[in-house]
Design a protein around this motif. Structure first.
Motif, mmCIF file in Angstrom:
data_model
loop_
_atom_site.group_PDB
_atom_site.id
_atom_site.type_symbol
_atom_site.label_atom_id
_atom_site.label_comp_id
_atom_site.label_asym_id
_atom_site.label_seq_id
_atom_site.Cartn_x
_atom_site.Cartn_y
_atom_site.Cartn_z
ATOM 1 N N ALA A 112 1.011 -1.429 0.478
ATOM 2 C CA ALA A 112 -0.204 0.537 -0.015
ATOM 3 C C ALA A 112 0.591 1.212 0.009
ATOM 4 C CB ALA A 112 -0.760 -0.216 1.807
ATOM 5 N N PRO A 118 1.656 5.283 -7.946
ATOM 6 C CA PRO A 118 0.914 4.330 -7.817
ATOM 7 C C PRO A 118 0.545 3.130 -7.324
ATOM 8 C CG PRO A 118 0.503 6.663 -8.764
ATOM 9 C CD PRO A 118 1.662 6.187 -9.247
ATOM 10 N N PRO A 119 -0.264 2.822 -7.458
ATOM 11 C CA PRO A 119 -0.295 1.522 -7.941
ATOM 12 C C PRO A 119 -1.876 1.251 -9.141
ATOM 13 C CG PRO A 119 -1.480 1.941 -5.451
ATOM 14 C CD PRO A 119 -0.657 2.828 -5.768
ATOM 15 N N ILE A 120 -2.063 2.732 -8.628
ATOM 16 C CA ILE A 120 -2.723 2.067 -10.411
ATOM 17 C C ILE A 120 -1.866 2.064 -11.419
ATOM 18 C CG2 ILE A 120 -2.980 4.768 -11.280
ATOM 19 C CD1 ILE A 120 -5.866 4.434 -11.712
ATOM 20 N N THR A 134 3.537 7.146 -1.166
ATOM 21 C CA THR A 134 2.229 6.568 0.556
ATOM 22 C C THR A 134 3.117 6.552 1.093
ATOM 23 O OG1 THR A 134 0.985 6.115 -2.158
ATOM 24 C CG2 THR A 134 0.222 5.382 0.046
ATOM 25 N N THR A 209 -4.793 8.239 4.178
ATOM 26 C CA THR A 209 -3.522 7.575 3.405
ATOM 27 C C THR A 209 -3.266 9.037 3.179
ATOM 28 O OG1 THR A 209 -4.381 5.311 3.263
ATOM 29 C CG2 THR A 209 -2.618 5.945 1.400
ATOM 30 N N HIS A 211 -0.870 10.454 -0.379
ATOM 31 C CA HIS A 211 -0.331 10.061 -1.285
ATOM 32 C C HIS A 211 0.191 11.570 -2.318
ATOM 33 C CE1 HIS A 211 1.258 7.996 -4.786
ATOM 34 N NE2 HIS A 211 0.584 8.888 -5.775
ATOM 35 N N LEU A 227 -0.834 11.830 -14.248
ATOM 36 C CA LEU A 227 -1.228 10.507 -13.781
ATOM 37 C C LEU A 227 -2.881 9.985 -14.425
ATOM 38 C CD1 LEU A 227 -2.046 9.410 -11.721
ATOM 39 C CD2 LEU A 227 -2.973 10.743 -9.839
ATOM 40 N N HIS A 230 -8.555 8.844 -13.687
ATOM 41 C CA HIS A 230 -9.381 7.939 -12.401
ATOM 42 C C HIS A 230 -10.794 8.000 -11.519
ATOM 43 C CE1 HIS A 230 -5.704 9.509 -10.354
ATOM 44 N NE2 HIS A 230 -7.002 9.506 -9.348
ATOM 45 N N THR A 231 -10.765 6.894 -10.620
ATOM 46 C CA THR A 231 -12.005 7.839 -9.541
ATOM 47 C C THR A 231 -10.918 6.900 -8.591
ATOM 48 O OG1 THR A 231 -12.877 5.350 -9.704
ATOM 49 C CG2 THR A 231 -14.604 7.309 -11.031
ATOM 50 N N ASP A 232 -10.688 8.000 -7.701
ATOM 51 C CA ASP A 232 -10.311 7.377 -5.764
ATOM 52 C C ASP A 232 -10.990 6.098 -5.378
ATOM 53 O OD1 ASP A 232 -8.391 9.054 -6.366
ATOM 54 O OD2 ASP A 232 -9.398 10.653 -4.996
ATOM 55 N N SER A 233 -10.523 5.206 -5.155
ATOM 56 C CA SER A 233 -11.462 4.716 -4.309
ATOM 57 C C SER A 233 -12.032 4.454 -3.602
ATOM 58 C CB SER A 233 -10.511 3.485 -4.303
ATOM 59 O OG SER A 233 -9.865 2.947 -3.636
ATOM 60 N N PHE A 304 -5.909 10.478 1.673
ATOM 61 C CA PHE A 304 -7.754 9.816 1.273
ATOM 62 C C PHE A 304 -8.212 9.786 2.389
ATOM 63 C CE2 PHE A 304 -6.135 9.463 -3.349
ATOM 64 C CZ PHE A 304 -5.001 9.373 -3.121
ATOM 65 N N TRP A 333 -13.099 -2.180 1.570
ATOM 66 C CA TRP A 333 -12.916 -1.416 0.270
ATOM 67 C C TRP A 333 -11.355 -2.389 0.295
ATOM 68 C CZ3 TRP A 333 -9.388 3.512 2.631
ATOM 69 C CH2 TRP A 333 -8.791 4.231 1.421
ATOM 70 N N MET A 337 -11.146 -3.227 -4.184
ATOM 71 C CA MET A 337 -9.824 -2.910 -5.060
ATOM 72 C C MET A 337 -9.986 -4.468 -5.892
ATOM 73 S SD MET A 337 -8.761 0.276 -4.447
ATOM 74 C CE MET A 337 -7.011 0.564 -4.113
ATOM 75 N N ARG A 340 -11.588 -4.082 -8.999
ATOM 76 C CA ARG A 340 -11.362 -2.608 -10.040
ATOM 77 C C ARG A 340 -10.379 -3.618 -10.282
ATOM 78 N NH1 ARG A 340 -10.223 3.464 -8.277
ATOM 79 N NH2 ARG A 340 -8.375 2.933 -7.696
HETATM 80 C C1 LIG Z 1 -5.732 4.773 0.438
HETATM 81 C C2 LIG Z 1 -5.088 4.483 -1.404
HETATM 82 C C3 LIG Z 1 -6.249 4.989 -2.260
HETATM 83 C C4 LIG Z 1 -4.519 4.757 -3.467
HETATM 84 C C5 LIG Z 1 -4.459 3.976 -2.764
HETATM 85 C C6 LIG Z 1 -4.679 4.230 -1.909
HETATM 86 C C7 LIG Z 1 -3.237 4.968 -1.688
HETATM 87 C C8 LIG Z 1 -2.932 5.532 -3.677
HETATM 88 C C9 LIG Z 1 -4.150 5.797 -3.625
HETATM 89 C C10 LIG Z 1 -3.730 6.442 -5.390
HETATM 90 C C11 LIG Z 1 -2.706 7.448 -4.921
HETATM 91 C C12 LIG Z 1 -3.405 7.779 -6.978
HETATM 92 C C13 LIG Z 1 -4.286 7.306 -8.214
HETATM 93 C C14 LIG Z 1 -4.563 6.173 -7.024
HETATM 94 C C15 LIG Z 1 -6.250 5.555 -7.852
HETATM 95 C C16 LIG Z 1 -4.034 5.001 -7.168
HETATM 96 O O1 LIG Z 1 -3.233 4.834 -7.988
HETATM 97 O O2 LIG Z 1 -3.566 5.445 -5.943
HETATM 98 C C17 LIG Z 1 -5.017 5.861 -5.530
HETATM 99 C C18 LIG Z 1 -5.406 5.112 -5.070
HETATM 100 C C19 LIG Z 1 -7.143 5.064 -4.589
HETATM 101 O O3 LIG Z 1 -7.885 6.071 -4.895
HETATM 102 O O4 LIG Z 1 -7.757 3.919 -5.318
#
Ligand SMILES: C=C1C[C@]23C[C@H]1CC[C@H]2[C@@]12CCC[C@@](C)(C(=O)O1)[C@H]2[C@@H]3C(=O)O
Ligand SMILES: O=C(O)CCC(=O)C(=O)O
Length: 376
Positions: A112, A118-120, A134, A209, A211, A227, A230-233, A304, A333, A337, A340
């Motif tokens: 995480a 970023p993870p996306i 992050t 969290t 970032h 970047l 995306h939508t935030d999750s 976040f 959550w 993920m 998603r």
């Molecule tokens: C608490 C969160 C929210 C994360 C995952 C984790 C830490 C980093 C956030 C982000 C930040 C960048 C876009 C996103 C899409 C990504 O890849 O990393 C976000 C993701 C989400 O909103 O899903």
């Protein structure tokens, strides 16, 4: 002499040395939709919620913004400008650390937290024109995690942690305030807000969290992307963008990107997917992306908010119209993920995949990520 191992890390790309955007960082389809100015008066003006307004007016503005945009600019929030300036200064200092130091904290697969994309980014073959970091600002982990960047602790480490601790304290309190405003914007009375909290303990258990994003200046900004859309999750996010703009919100009919103006001291608030579910789709999550520019580095920060990992998020009873059933099933959550991830690989909409019924699915009609980012 052998290459130091951090320089062999595929995540390491020296943006400063780049004289052009290589194929690995060139994204097709970036200009499929027009970009309009969200700072100019008119229908594309990004809504503003000023917390100094009368409470009823603020509730009303939040309702309209969350229903129509899934985002707004938040002003008058009480987090001192001087603190925000110190936060930005610390973020810039972190990104200015030598590459070898930053790579020590690199995000491992499935982690995480950590340094790097970023993870996306793992869902795309192209690389983004940015570096990210992050971390959890919770006191229990902040100082431990930051030792990866500053193993010897010392002055820079202490200053960074002190500033982020203070920021987290203020932001977490602001998050509670905003959650209450959101619930009132859904039409809940004070008593209903209290009973939702007694039953679900959302405010009490919400996690934060952070970032951080660094978007280096780019020799060919039209080919690169800071970047991906995306939508935030999670529930909702506060975004602090420095004086260099770059954040864009996606809007429909006609499809367009709205460039969010850089308003000193303001946060951009984004509604996330789990809040979309909690509000039964009344408040909708918003697609957004960040673009880069030729002359200036840009930094931004996302704070976040979301549920703790074990909590099941289901639509609030109060948000479901009488006589109807909830539009979404309950998800945690981490489970969302996973959905998603599947959605990204198949081009489907993750929210549709957790819709309760086909009818609800039609009600929650949303563009899939694929529509926005790969309509080339
Ligand atoms: C608490 C969160 C929210 C994360 C995952 C984790 C830490 C980093 C956030 C982000 C930040 C960048 C876009 C996103 C899409 C990504 O890849 O990393 C976000 C993701 C989400 O909103 O899903
Ligand atoms: O850089 C920005 O303005 C957007 C940041 C963002 O969307 C994120 O960190 O999730």
């Amino acid at each position: 002499m052998p290459t130091p191992s951090h320089l062999k890390n595929p995540l390491y790309f020296d943006f400063r040395a780049a004289r052009r955007v290589p194929e690995s960082h060139a994204w097709p389809g970036l200009h499929d939709h027009p970009v309009v100015d969200g700072g100019a008066p008119g229908p594309d003006a990004v809504p503003v919620v000023d917390l100094r307004e009368a409470p009823a007016a603020a509730v009303d503005r939040v309702a309209r913004a969350a229903e129509q945009w899934g985002a707004f600019l938040l002003t008058g929030h009480g987090v001192p400008a001087a603190l925000l300036a110190r936060v930005e200064e610390q973020v810039a200092r972190l990104f200015a650390l030598p590459a070898a130091d930053k790579m020590r904290a690199v995000r491992g697969p499935g982690d995480a937290c950590g340094y790097g994309s970023p993870p996306i980014s793992s869902f795309f073959s192209k690389c983004m024109w940015s570096e990210g970091y992050t971390f959890s600002p919770a006191p229990a982990s902040l100082r431990r995690d930051l030792r990866k960047l500053w193993p010897k602790a010392g002055q820079d480490y202490n200053t960074f942690c002190d500033v982020m601790e203070e920021f987290h304290k203020q932001m977490r309190a602001l998050a509670d305030k905003l959650l209450e405003l959101f619930l009132k914007a859904l039409g809940l009375t004070d008593d209903q807000v209290s009973s939702v909290e007694a039953e679900r303990r959302i405010a009490e258990t919400m996690t934060a969290t952070m970032h951080l994003n660094w978007y280096p200046r780019c020799p060919d900004p039209r080919r690169a992307l800071g970047l991906i859309a995306h939508t935030d999750s999670g529930f909702f996010t506060f975004v602090l963008q420095s004086l260099v703009p770059g954040l864009q919100l996606f809007r429909h009919a006609p499809d367009r990107w709205v460039a969010v103006p850089a308003v000193p001291g303001a946060f951009v608030v984004n509604v996330g997917d789990l809040f979309h579910i909690l509000t039964n789709g009344r408040f909708h999550s918003v697609y957004h992306r960040a673009v880069v520019n030729r002359d200036l580095d840009r930094i931004s920060l996302g704070y976040f908010l979301g549920p703790p990992p074990h909590a099941e998020v289901a639509p609030l009873r109060e948000a479901v119209p009488p006589g109807r059933s909830p539009a979404y099933r309950a998800v945690t959550w981490p489970e969302y993920m996973g959905v998603r991830k599947k959605a990204f690989t198949t081009g489907a909409s993750a929210l549709k995949m957790v819709a309760a019924t086909a009818e609800a699915e039609a009600q929650a009609e949303l563009p899939s990520t694929a529509t926005i980012i790969s309509s080339r």
